[in-house]
Design a protein around this motif. Structure first.
Motif, mmCIF file in Angstrom:
data_model
loop_
_atom_site.group_PDB
_atom_site.id
_atom_site.type_symbol
_atom_site.label_atom_id
_atom_site.label_comp_id
_atom_site.label_asym_id
_atom_site.label_seq_id
_atom_site.Cartn_x
_atom_site.Cartn_y
_atom_site.Cartn_z
ATOM 1 N N ARG A 143 -25.633 -9.881 16.092
ATOM 2 C CA ARG A 143 -24.362 -9.482 16.715
ATOM 3 C C ARG A 143 -24.555 -9.306 18.225
ATOM 4 N NH1 ARG A 143 -21.740 -5.638 18.713
ATOM 5 N NH2 ARG A 143 -23.376 -4.068 18.500
ATOM 6 N N GLN A 144 -25.626 -8.612 18.597
ATOM 7 C CA GLN A 144 -25.875 -8.360 20.017
ATOM 8 C C GLN A 144 -26.261 -9.655 20.746
ATOM 9 O OE1 GLN A 144 -28.076 -4.819 21.050
ATOM 10 N NE2 GLN A 144 -27.707 -3.914 19.066
ATOM 11 N N SER A 145 -27.010 -10.525 20.068
ATOM 12 C CA SER A 145 -27.436 -11.786 20.690
ATOM 13 C C SER A 145 -26.246 -12.699 20.943
ATOM 14 C CB SER A 145 -28.422 -12.536 19.787
ATOM 15 O OG SER A 145 -29.511 -11.735 19.493
ATOM 16 N N VAL A 146 -25.349 -12.760 19.974
ATOM 17 C CA VAL A 146 -24.160 -13.613 20.141
ATOM 18 C C VAL A 146 -23.328 -13.079 21.305
ATOM 19 C CG1 VAL A 146 -21.972 -14.310 19.070
ATOM 20 C CG2 VAL A 146 -24.116 -14.471 17.773
ATOM 21 N N ALA A 147 -23.178 -11.760 21.373
ATOM 22 C CA ALA A 147 -22.383 -11.173 22.464
ATOM 23 C C ALA A 147 -23.046 -11.471 23.807
ATOM 24 C CB ALA A 147 -22.254 -9.665 22.250
ATOM 25 N N TRP A 148 -24.370 -11.267 23.890
ATOM 26 C CA TRP A 148 -25.060 -11.498 25.175
ATOM 27 C C TRP A 148 -25.017 -12.976 25.552
ATOM 28 C CZ3 TRP A 148 -29.191 -14.414 26.899
ATOM 29 C CH2 TRP A 148 -29.573 -14.169 28.216
ATOM 30 N N GLY A 149 -25.330 -13.852 24.578
ATOM 31 C CA GLY A 149 -25.385 -15.289 24.864
ATOM 32 C C GLY A 149 -24.013 -15.833 25.269
ATOM 33 N N THR A 150 -22.979 -15.398 24.556
ATOM 34 C CA THR A 150 -21.632 -15.885 24.860
ATOM 35 C C THR A 150 -21.246 -15.482 26.276
ATOM 36 O OG1 THR A 150 -21.110 -15.576 22.527
ATOM 37 C CG2 THR A 150 -19.247 -15.896 24.013
ATOM 38 N N ASP A 151 -21.514 -14.238 26.600
ATOM 39 C CA ASP A 151 -21.178 -13.735 27.934
ATOM 40 C C ASP A 151 -21.983 -14.485 29.011
ATOM 41 O OD1 ASP A 151 -19.902 -11.722 29.600
ATOM 42 O OD2 ASP A 151 -21.959 -11.086 30.001
ATOM 43 N N TRP A 152 -23.270 -14.705 28.735
ATOM 44 C CA TRP A 152 -24.119 -15.384 29.728
ATOM 45 C C TRP A 152 -23.599 -16.792 29.992
ATOM 46 C CZ3 TRP A 152 -27.955 -14.011 33.007
ATOM 47 C CH2 TRP A 152 -28.579 -15.072 33.674
ATOM 48 N N TRP A 153 -23.291 -17.518 28.918
ATOM 49 C CA TRP A 153 -22.902 -18.920 29.089
ATOM 50 C C TRP A 153 -21.507 -19.063 29.721
ATOM 51 C CZ3 TRP A 153 -25.741 -19.404 23.968
ATOM 52 C CH2 TRP A 153 -27.025 -19.931 24.170
ATOM 53 N N VAL A 154 -20.673 -18.063 29.509
ATOM 54 C CA VAL A 154 -19.372 -18.100 30.197
ATOM 55 C C VAL A 154 -19.605 -18.008 31.712
ATOM 56 C CG1 VAL A 154 -17.282 -16.750 30.658
ATOM 57 C CG2 VAL A 154 -17.978 -17.210 28.298
ATOM 58 N N ASN A 155 -20.516 -17.139 32.093
ATOM 59 C CA ASN A 155 -20.746 -16.913 33.523
ATOM 60 C C ASN A 155 -21.762 -17.872 34.141
ATOM 61 O OD1 ASN A 155 -19.008 -14.588 33.967
ATOM 62 N ND2 ASN A 155 -20.350 -13.605 32.473
ATOM 63 N N HIS A 156 -22.575 -18.510 33.313
ATOM 64 C CA HIS A 156 -23.595 -19.446 33.805
ATOM 65 C C HIS A 156 -23.571 -20.686 32.924
ATOM 66 C CE1 HIS A 156 -24.944 -15.299 34.519
ATOM 67 N NE2 HIS A 156 -25.411 -15.746 35.667
ATOM 68 N N PRO A 157 -22.572 -21.566 33.099
ATOM 69 C CA PRO A 157 -22.484 -22.732 32.209
ATOM 70 C C PRO A 157 -23.753 -23.587 32.314
ATOM 71 C CG PRO A 157 -20.524 -22.513 33.587
ATOM 72 C CD PRO A 157 -21.518 -21.529 34.105
ATOM 73 N N PRO A 158 -24.415 -23.852 31.176
ATOM 74 C CA PRO A 158 -25.663 -24.620 31.221
ATOM 75 C C PRO A 158 -25.400 -26.085 31.542
ATOM 76 C CG PRO A 158 -25.062 -24.132 28.961
ATOM 77 C CD PRO A 158 -24.032 -23.477 29.825
ATOM 78 N N LYS A 159 -26.424 -26.742 32.132
ATOM 79 C CA LYS A 159 -26.235 -28.154 32.505
ATOM 80 C C LYS A 159 -26.454 -29.061 31.290
ATOM 81 C CE LYS A 159 -27.696 -27.364 37.258
ATOM 82 N NZ LYS A 159 -28.495 -26.140 37.181
ATOM 83 N N GLY A 160 -27.607 -28.895 30.615
ATOM 84 C CA GLY A 160 -27.971 -29.820 29.547
ATOM 85 C C GLY A 160 -27.360 -29.475 28.201
ATOM 86 N N TYR A 161 -27.077 -28.188 27.960
ATOM 87 C CA TYR A 161 -26.649 -27.792 26.620
ATOM 88 C C TYR A 161 -25.177 -27.432 26.588
ATOM 89 C CZ TYR A 161 -31.151 -28.061 24.406
ATOM 90 O OH TYR A 161 -32.321 -28.530 23.852
#
Ligand SMILES: NC(=O)c1ccc[n+]([C@@H]2O[C@H](COP(=O)([O-])OP(=O)(O)OC[C@H]3O[C@@H](n4cnc5c(N)ncnc54)[C@H](O)[C@@H]3O)[C@@H](O)[C@H]2O)c1
Length: 320
Positions: free
Chosen positions: A302-320
């Motif tokens: 639960r915590q990983s999904v929340a952290w990862g989702t938030d991170w990728w919203v703010n830092h869109p990855p290039k390759g993934y």
């Protein structure tokens, strides 16, 4: 405490350094890469796998600040499958450990070495007591590099009186672990792909692993460091994990539940060199360090999904 952390731009290094700093300790990092998640860790950039001979001020001719209380040696090529493909990296792991041990010997610094559940090999005997590692079960060049690293640490304790703690980690996940273009770790990879509706492959339908939420791992390491630096706890080898097994299938289901989607899953056999069953005995960590992991896999996801989702919203990855 003043702590030198090698591999400080990696997952555990970043989490540990930030946690130590938050408690007022001083951290100095060494890595060959810059940290992709934070600029908060003072870092010296150096490739630690060169065959150095000079340990006067630092490793090789690179000068480090002095006055450390301990070294946490995390730098390594840490992905099992990548070392099956390119076993020369296992040798680099051993050279790094040698270099860091020489630095510690020269400056009389205790060391915390990051080993792995991989030293147990693929366990169907279900024994993970620290004194029962049977190295005939070596599964992969990565596992051999950790066994070698441990052996070097023990030899430095024996010959030079170097104090140590060896931690055997197991599938640490949860935060600062989603640099997928550098390293594919199963939990952030699945979170990323499932959230995008992309198919995933599980290698090993029956694979059962002991997933450790990163805050539990860091809490154990910090308790160990306090003991090592104060001299109260030294020369121990300790499993650090959650202490329960979960299948990859269940882990995937937790991610999908958290994201509220049905995942597109293909199941393949485990890959060469991979451990297919590991559940740690964490009794020693509990008795020596008072270690009590807090985070179940369900809650950690639960915590990983929340952290990862938030991170990728703010830092869109290039390759993934
Ligand atoms: N994360 C886990 O689940 C886990 C499990 C068991 C063991 N471990 C061990 O714990 C340690 C930390 O793991 P992690 O997940 O943070 O790994 P990571 O790959 O995220 O971090 C390792 C760091 O070491 C650095 N490094 C690699 N080669 C280097 C070199 N030649 N010179 C300088 N720096 C170099 C990398 O750049 C990276 O930042 C590793 O030794 C790993 O083998 C981790």
């Amino acid at each position: 405490m003043r702590i030198l952390i090698t591999g400080s731009s990696g997952q555990i290094g970043t989490n540990l350094a930030l946690a130590l700093q938050a408690q007022g300790h001083h951290v100095f990092g060494v890595d060959k890469r810059r940290n992709g998640w934070t600029d908060e860790i003072e870092t010296l950039y150096q490739d630690l796998s060169m065959p150095y001979r000079d340990f006067q001020q630092g490793i090789g001719h690179v000068e480090y600040p002095m006055g450390f209380d301990a070294v946490v040696h995390l730098a390594a090529h840490a992905k099992v499958h990548e070392l099956v493909v390119d076993p020369a990296r296992a040798l680099e792991n051993i050279t790094m450990t040698f270099n860091v041990l020489e630095f510690c010997r020269h400056h009389k610094l205790p060391i915390m070495f990051s080993s792995s559940r991989e030293v147990y090999g693929d366990i169907h005997r279900y024994i993970t007591e620290e004194s029962h590692a049977d190295f005939a079960f070596t599964e992969s060049p990565y596992s051999a590099s950790k066994i070698s690293g441990e052996a070097l640490v023990y030899s430095y304790a024996q010959c030079y009186g170097l104090p140590y703690l060896v931690f055997r980690f197991s599938n640490v996940y949860g935060r600062y672990d989603n640099d997928l273009d550098r390293m594919e770790r199963v939990i952030p990879l699945f979170i990323r792909k499932i959230s995008q509706g992309r198919p995933i492959t599980i290698y090993g339908e029956d694979k059962v692993l002991d997933f450790t939420y990163v805050d539990d791992c860091v809490a154990g390491v910090m308790a160990g460091l306090e003991g090592l630096v104060s001299g109260k706890i030294r020369n121990h080898t300790i499993n650090l994990a959650y202490g329960q097994g979960n299948s990859l299938v269940d882990m995937t289901r937790f991610i999908a539940e958290e994201l509220g989607v049905t995942p597109d899953v293909t199941i393949e056999p485990s890959r060469v060199g991979e451990v297919t069953h590991y559940v740690a005995n964490i009794g020693k960590a509990h008795s020596l360090l008072g270690y009590k992991p807090q985070t179940t896999l369900r809650e950690g996801i639960r915590q990983s999904v929340a952290w990862g989702t938030d991170w990728w919203v703010n830092h869109p990855p290039k390759g993934y």
